[in-house]
Design a protein around this motif. Structure first.
Motif, PDB file in Angstrom:
ATOM      1  N   THR A 163       0.837  -1.194   0.000  1.00  0.00           N
ATOM      2  CA  THR A 163       0.000   0.000   0.000  1.00  0.00           C
ATOM      3  C   THR A 163       0.873   1.245   0.000  1.00  0.00           C
ATOM      4  O   THR A 163       1.172   1.790  -1.046  1.00  0.00           O
ATOM      5  CB  THR A 163      -0.938  -0.008   1.224  1.00  0.00           C
ATOM      6  N   GLU A 164       1.308   1.673   1.158  1.00  0.00           N
ATOM      7  CA  GLU A 164       2.048   2.913   1.311  1.00  0.00           C
ATOM      8  C   GLU A 164       3.416   2.888   0.628  1.00  0.00           C
ATOM      9  O   GLU A 164       3.905   3.914   0.183  1.00  0.00           O
ATOM     10  CB  GLU A 164       2.222   3.182   2.805  1.00  0.00           C
ATOM     11  N   LEU A 165       4.031   1.732   0.544  1.00  0.00           N
ATOM     12  CA  LEU A 165       5.369   1.613  -0.012  1.00  0.00           C
ATOM     13  C   LEU A 165       5.360   0.954  -1.389  1.00  0.00           C
ATOM     14  O   LEU A 165       6.355   0.373  -1.810  1.00  0.00           O
ATOM     15  CB  LEU A 165       6.261   0.844   0.960  1.00  0.00           C
ATOM     16  N   GLU A 166       4.264   1.055  -2.080  1.00  0.00           N
ATOM     17  CA  GLU A 166       4.102   0.466  -3.409  1.00  0.00           C
ATOM     18  C   GLU A 166       5.250   0.864  -4.336  1.00  0.00           C
ATOM     19  O   GLU A 166       5.624   2.036  -4.404  1.00  0.00           O
ATOM     20  CB  GLU A 166       2.774   0.934  -4.024  1.00  0.00           C
ATOM     21  N   GLY A 167       5.816  -0.117  -5.001  1.00  0.00           N
ATOM     22  CA  GLY A 167       6.870   0.146  -5.968  1.00  0.00           C
ATOM     23  C   GLY A 167       8.265   0.241  -5.381  1.00  0.00           C
ATOM     24  O   GLY A 167       9.232   0.388  -6.115  1.00  0.00           O
ATOM     25  N   LEU A 168       8.395   0.170  -4.065  1.00  0.00           N
ATOM     26  CA  LEU A 168       9.703   0.232  -3.425  1.00  0.00           C
ATOM     27  C   LEU A 168      10.118  -1.151  -2.954  1.00  0.00           C
ATOM     28  O   LEU A 168       9.278  -1.975  -2.614  1.00  0.00           O
ATOM     29  CB  LEU A 168       9.681   1.209  -2.246  1.00  0.00           C
ATOM     30  N   SER A 169      11.420  -1.384  -2.930  1.00  0.00           N
ATOM     31  CA  SER A 169      11.965  -2.673  -2.499  1.00  0.00           C
ATOM     32  C   SER A 169      12.711  -2.515  -1.187  1.00  0.00           C
ATOM     33  O   SER A 169      13.398  -1.512  -0.966  1.00  0.00           O
ATOM     34  CB  SER A 169      12.946  -3.207  -3.550  1.00  0.00           C
ATOM     35  N   LEU A 170      12.600  -3.531  -0.336  1.00  0.00           N
ATOM     36  CA  LEU A 170      13.336  -3.526   0.922  1.00  0.00           C
ATOM     37  C   LEU A 170      14.827  -3.590   0.626  1.00  0.00           C
ATOM     38  O   LEU A 170      15.281  -4.466  -0.108  1.00  0.00           O
ATOM     39  CB  LEU A 170      12.916  -4.727   1.787  1.00  0.00           C
ATOM     40  N   ASN A 171      15.589  -2.639   1.152  1.00  0.00           N
ATOM     41  CA  ASN A 171      17.026  -2.587   0.918  1.00  0.00           C
ATOM     42  C   ASN A 171      17.831  -3.021   2.142  1.00  0.00           C
ATOM     43  O   ASN A 171      18.935  -3.516   2.016  1.00  0.00           O
ATOM     44  CB  ASN A 171      17.448  -1.172   0.514  1.00  0.00           C
TER      45      ASN A 171
ATOM     46  N   VAL B 270      13.707   1.327  -1.111  1.00  0.00           N
ATOM     47  CA  VAL B 270      14.193   2.167  -2.209  1.00  0.00           C
ATOM     48  C   VAL B 270      13.586   1.695  -3.528  1.00  0.00           C
ATOM     49  O   VAL B 270      13.123   0.565  -3.648  1.00  0.00           O
ATOM     50  CB  VAL B 270      15.736   2.128  -2.299  1.00  0.00           C
ATOM     51  N   ALA B 271      13.628   2.580  -4.516  1.00  0.00           N
ATOM     52  CA  ALA B 271      13.129   2.216  -5.847  1.00  0.00           C
ATOM     53  C   ALA B 271      14.086   1.243  -6.524  1.00  0.00           C
ATOM     54  O   ALA B 271      13.662   0.291  -7.179  1.00  0.00           O
ATOM     55  CB  ALA B 271      12.937   3.469  -6.701  1.00  0.00           C
ATOM     56  N   THR B 272      15.393   1.489  -6.367  1.00  0.00           N
ATOM     57  CA  THR B 272      16.415   0.634  -6.964  1.00  0.00           C
ATOM     58  C   THR B 272      17.373   0.194  -5.858  1.00  0.00           C
ATOM     59  O   THR B 272      18.127   1.027  -5.338  1.00  0.00           O
ATOM     60  CB  THR B 272      17.205   1.409  -8.047  1.00  0.00           C
ATOM     61  N   PRO B 273      17.341  -1.080  -5.453  1.00  0.00           N
ATOM     62  CA  PRO B 273      18.227  -1.551  -4.379  1.00  0.00           C
ATOM     63  C   PRO B 273      19.700  -1.259  -4.677  1.00  0.00           C
ATOM     64  O   PRO B 273      20.143  -1.350  -5.823  1.00  0.00           O
ATOM     65  CB  PRO B 273      17.959  -3.057  -4.328  1.00  0.00           C
TER      66      PRO B 273
ATOM     67  N   ALA C 216      12.196   7.813  -5.329  1.00  0.00           N
ATOM     68  CA  ALA C 216      11.415   7.649  -4.098  1.00  0.00           C
ATOM     69  C   ALA C 216      12.119   6.647  -3.189  1.00  0.00           C
ATOM     70  O   ALA C 216      12.739   5.691  -3.657  1.00  0.00           O
ATOM     71  CB  ALA C 216      10.009   7.178  -4.427  1.00  0.00           C
ATOM     72  N   LYS C 217      12.029   6.892  -1.895  1.00  0.00           N
ATOM     73  CA  LYS C 217      12.584   5.983  -0.887  1.00  0.00           C
ATOM     74  C   LYS C 217      11.838   6.222   0.409  1.00  0.00           C
ATOM     75  O   LYS C 217      11.194   7.267   0.586  1.00  0.00           O
ATOM     76  CB  LYS C 217      14.082   6.171  -0.709  1.00  0.00           C
TER      77      LYS C 217
END
Length: 152
Positions: free
Chosen positions: A22-30, A49-52, A65-66
């Protein structure tokens, strides 16, 4: 890390993954870490982050975005202690001259909470793609700072 803290961290990770939809849609756990004071875990911090990346400087310098998500592990975390912790982290990790350009935002940010947090509560600090900083607790937005560079 004790077995109890490991189990607690893993249990808290499950709701974190659900929130990512939901809130972090499109972000990956880094990355993740537990913050403790006097051997007492206070919160589990996760960076999305968007790109790890493995390079911290690249994450900081990125305009993508992060988000930082703090999941409270203590039974209670007062708004005063939350504010003190954030202020201390800002002072330790930033040059005083740099912070001066964000003096109003630092005050707003440090005073965002009006009540105590309890175990399982989630504080999300999101840097949007336009540089804005959004702060929410349990999915409710409490603050929007439209000063690019503040999040970093």
């Amino acid at each position: 890390m004790t077995m109890r803290n490991l189990v607690l961290s893993l249990l808290l990770l499950m709701p974190t993954v659900a929130l990512a939809n939901t809130e972090l849609e499109g972000l990956s756990l880094n990355g993740m870490a537990v913050f403790s004071e006097l051997k007492r875990p206070i919160y589990l911090a996760a960076l999305y982050v968007a790109t790890p990346q493995t390079d911290a400087g690249a994450i900081i310098d990125s305009d993508e975005a992060k988000a930082m998500e703090l999941t409270v592990t203590a039974s209670r975390w007062s708004s005063r202690r939350f504010s003190e912790q954030l202020s201390r982290a800002l002072l330790i990790n930033n040059d005083l001259e740099y912070l001066k350009q964000y003096d109003v935002e630092v005050i707003e940010f440090s005073g965002v909470l009006k009540g105590s947090l309890k175990q399982g509560d989630k504080v999300v600090i999101l840097r949007g793609s336009k540089g804005e900083t959004l702060v929410s607790v349990n999915g409710t937005q409490l603050l929007e700072l439209n000063k690019p560079g503040f999040y970093e």
